[in-house]
Design an enzyme around this catalytic site. Structure first.
Site, PDB file in Angstrom:
ATOM      1  N   ASP A  24       0.802  -1.160   0.031  1.00 46.02           N
ATOM      2  CA  ASP A  24       0.063   0.125   0.005  1.00 46.02           C
ATOM      3  C   ASP A  24       0.859   1.088   0.195  1.00 46.02           C
ATOM      4  O   ASP A  24       1.926   1.367   0.621  1.00 46.02           O
ATOM      5  CB  ASP A  24      -1.000  -0.225   1.295  1.00 46.02           C
ATOM      6  CG  ASP A  24      -2.132   0.981   0.986  1.00 46.02           C
ATOM      7  OD1 ASP A  24      -2.372   1.429   0.006  1.00 46.02           O
ATOM      8  OD2 ASP A  24      -2.673   1.155   2.082  1.00 46.02           O
ATOM      9  N   HIS A  41       2.645   3.284  -8.905  1.00 44.04           N
ATOM     10  CA  HIS A  41       2.514   1.916  -9.156  1.00 44.04           C
ATOM     11  C   HIS A  41       3.870   1.557 -10.120  1.00 44.04           C
ATOM     12  O   HIS A  41       4.476   0.263  -9.783  1.00 44.04           O
ATOM     13  CB  HIS A  41       1.462   1.364  -9.984  1.00 44.04           C
ATOM     14  CG  HIS A  41       0.227   1.821  -9.417  1.00 44.04           C
ATOM     15  ND1 HIS A  41       0.114   1.690  -7.959  1.00 44.04           N
ATOM     16  CD2 HIS A  41      -1.121   2.436  -9.757  1.00 44.04           C
ATOM     17  CE1 HIS A  41      -1.157   2.053  -7.730  1.00 44.04           C
ATOM     18  NE2 HIS A  41      -1.998   2.651  -8.740  1.00 44.04           N
ATOM     19  N   LEU A 135      11.564 -19.983  -5.030  1.00 43.84           N
ATOM     20  CA  LEU A 135      10.510 -19.290  -4.503  1.00 43.84           C
ATOM     21  C   LEU A 135       9.094 -19.428  -5.111  1.00 43.84           C
ATOM     22  O   LEU A 135       9.215 -19.330  -6.487  1.00 43.84           O
ATOM     23  CB  LEU A 135      10.880 -17.828  -4.437  1.00 43.84           C
ATOM     24  CG  LEU A 135       9.928 -16.751  -4.050  1.00 43.84           C
ATOM     25  CD1 LEU A 135       9.639 -17.068  -2.343  1.00 43.84           C
ATOM     26  CD2 LEU A 135      10.181 -15.304  -4.250  1.00 43.84           C
TER      27      LEU A 135
HETATM   28  C1  FPP Z   1      -1.596   0.067  -3.551  1.00 44.22           C
HETATM   29  O1  FPP Z   1      -1.371   1.500  -3.345  1.00 44.22           O
HETATM   30  C2  FPP Z   1      -1.252  -0.528  -4.700  1.00 44.22           C
HETATM   31  C3  FPP Z   1      -1.996  -1.305  -5.288  1.00 44.22           C
HETATM   32  C4  FPP Z   1      -3.477  -1.255  -5.446  1.00 44.22           C
HETATM   33  C5  FPP Z   1      -1.389  -1.719  -6.790  1.00 44.22           C
HETATM   34  C6  FPP Z   1      -0.164  -2.486  -6.568  1.00 44.22           C
HETATM   35  C7  FPP Z   1       0.131  -3.040  -7.884  1.00 44.22           C
HETATM   36  C8  FPP Z   1       1.449  -2.865  -8.485  1.00 44.22           C
HETATM   37  C9  FPP Z   1       2.614  -2.141  -7.713  1.00 44.22           C
HETATM   38  C10 FPP Z   1       1.690  -3.542  -9.658  1.00 44.22           C
HETATM   39  C11 FPP Z   1       1.842  -4.980  -9.387  1.00 44.22           C
HETATM   40  C12 FPP Z   1       2.735  -5.635 -10.410  1.00 44.22           C
HETATM   41  C13 FPP Z   1       3.129  -6.928 -10.336  1.00 44.22           C
HETATM   42  C14 FPP Z   1       3.602  -7.669 -11.379  1.00 44.22           C
HETATM   43  C15 FPP Z   1       3.086  -7.366  -8.921  1.00 44.22           C
HETATM   44  P1  FPP Z   1      -2.503   2.511  -3.599  1.00 44.22           P
HETATM   45  O2  FPP Z   1      -2.640   2.864  -5.076  1.00 44.22           O
HETATM   46  O3  FPP Z   1      -3.540   1.946  -2.814  1.00 44.22           O
HETATM   47  O4  FPP Z   1      -1.740   3.569  -2.853  1.00 44.22           O
HETATM   48  P2  FPP Z   1      -2.466   4.706  -1.794  1.00 44.22           P
HETATM   49  O5  FPP Z   1      -3.194   4.145  -0.606  1.00 44.22           O
HETATM   50  O6  FPP Z   1      -1.246   5.506  -1.324  1.00 44.22           O
HETATM   51  O7  FPP Z   1      -3.409   5.710  -2.602  1.00 44.22           O
END
Ligand code: FPP
Length: 250
Positions: A24, A41, A135
């Protein structure tokens, strides 16, 4: 490479076999850096790469990443489609690297509802890495723990209705077999980055006895040293599974 922390972990011995992470804080990281949300992201992918690499190298057996929840569809369409594209491009780009590092890719969640090309890319990644023995990298995609629990209840109800089993045969072991995580041990350590303190519909059944490590660090900033520190913190805890201290240290 952070030798002294890694050595400390190895000396301690009780490495968590399964680490689950709620990644997060991507959006807030982007905001703090005056960038669009999607840039968070994109940078988060660099954390994913580093954490996967370190987990493989130190001998963690399972790493589950909460990548896209069932509820995440409610985000602005532009962001959802950027995450889906990122997912596909990352898997395509990284699959060689995963293979080189002996990582086996799998998913939990309902991937049928993902866009066709993203689903196809994921299935290819799973196929190409299926014989790897290092893994196990598990991506939670379109995942909802409540949906998973309801699916298990429905499957068991169907078995009872068809006469395959009786209701008095339902046990924790039987129930667990109907979950996405059928072949995966429960997480030993749950890490949540980004400063929030909630489960967000993630692995509600499986986290029953998991140790939690909550950190304010946003996911794009969460790197090797932070992971190693969370493992050292975990190793310093006593897991009692409902018993008292004298029983577990006997
Ligand atoms: C949460 O931060 C993040 C997500 C919902 C998306 C996570 C996805 C990635 C990092 C890409 C993943 C790709 C792979 C291949 C694993 P948020 O957007 O909720 O952050 P905020 O709470 O600060 O708004």
């Amino acid at each position: 490479m952070n030798k002294s922390l890694r050595e400390k972990i190895v000396e301690q011995g009780n490495l968590p076999a399964h680490i689950a992470i709620i990644m997060d804080g991507n959006g807030r990281w982007a905001k703090a850096n005056n960038l669009p949300r999607v840039a968070g992201h994109v940078e988060g992918i660099n954390s994913v790469r580093e954490i996967v690499q370190v987990c493989g190298e130190i001998g963690v057996s399972y790493l589950t990443l909460y990548t896209f929840s069932n509820e995440n569809w409610k985000r602005p369409q532009k962001e959802v489609s950027a995450i889906m594209k990122l997912l596909l491009s990352t898997i395509k780009k990284e699959v060689g690297n995963l293979n080189k590092n002996n990582v086996r890719l799998s998913t939990i969640g309902n991937i049928n509802d993902l866009p066709d090309n993203s689903r196809q890319g994921i299935l290819e990644g799973i196929e190409v890495t299926k014989n790897n023995t290092g893994l196990n990298l598990i991506l939670a995609l379109n995942y909802s723990s409540r949906q998973e629990l309801l699916m298990a209840v429905q499957r068991i109800a169907d078995k009872i209705l068809s006469g395959e089993m009786n209701s008095n045969q339902i046990s924790e072991a039987i129930f667990s077999r109907e979950l996405y995580t059928v072949d995966i041990p429960d997480p030993d350590l749950l890490i949540r980055t980004g400063g929030e303190s909630r489960i967000s519909n993630f692995l509600l059944w499986q986290l029953a006895y998991t140790e939690f490590f909550l950190t304010d660090i946003h996911w794009p900033d969460f790197r090797e040293e932070d992971l190693l520190n969370s493992i050292i913190d975990y190793q310093g805890r006593q897991r009692r599974f409902g018993q008292i201290e004298e029983q577990v240290s006997a």
